[in-house]
Design a protein around this motif. Structure first.
Motif, PDB file in Angstrom:
ATOM      1  N   HIS A 140       3.340  89.583 -83.016  1.00  0.00           N
ATOM      2  CA  HIS A 140       3.429  90.287 -81.740  1.00  0.00           C
ATOM      3  C   HIS A 140       3.109  89.332 -80.598  1.00  0.00           C
ATOM      4  O   HIS A 140       3.797  89.322 -79.572  1.00  0.00           O
ATOM      5  CB  HIS A 140       2.472  91.483 -81.737  1.00  0.00           C
ATOM      6  N   ASP A 141       2.071  88.526 -80.763  1.00  0.00           N
ATOM      7  CA  ASP A 141       1.693  87.562 -79.722  1.00  0.00           C
ATOM      8  C   ASP A 141       2.818  86.566 -79.461  1.00  0.00           C
ATOM      9  O   ASP A 141       3.041  86.167 -78.320  1.00  0.00           O
ATOM     10  CB  ASP A 141       0.423  86.812 -80.107  1.00  0.00           C
ATOM     11  N   ASP A 187       4.452  85.972 -75.867  1.00  0.00           N
ATOM     12  CA  ASP A 187       4.478  84.621 -75.293  1.00  0.00           C
ATOM     13  C   ASP A 187       5.887  84.211 -74.900  1.00  0.00           C
ATOM     14  O   ASP A 187       6.113  83.677 -73.807  1.00  0.00           O
ATOM     15  CB  ASP A 187       3.909  83.603 -76.279  1.00  0.00           C
TER      16      ASP A 187
END
Length: 53
Positions: free
Chosen positions: A11-12, A16
């Protein structure tokens, strides 16, 4: 060149990469302005939702 067949690792990673894309876009205000000037981008009164004619 932008890789369109990307596999996200988390998810990060998605967040990003979206932030990177957004920052590239806001560094190019002329691109947003040229899109907004196109007739299809302005739409027409009959296409807008919630307007009583």
């Amino acid at each position: 060149m932008i890789d369109t067949n990307r596999i996200f690792t988390s998810h990060d990673n998605i967040v990003d990469l979206c932030c990177e894309a957004w920052n590239r876009l806001i560094d190019q205000p002329w691109r947003i302005m040229t899109i907004g000037r196109r007739k299809w981008a302005r739409g027409s009164r009959s296409m807008q939702v919630g307007i009583n004619q």
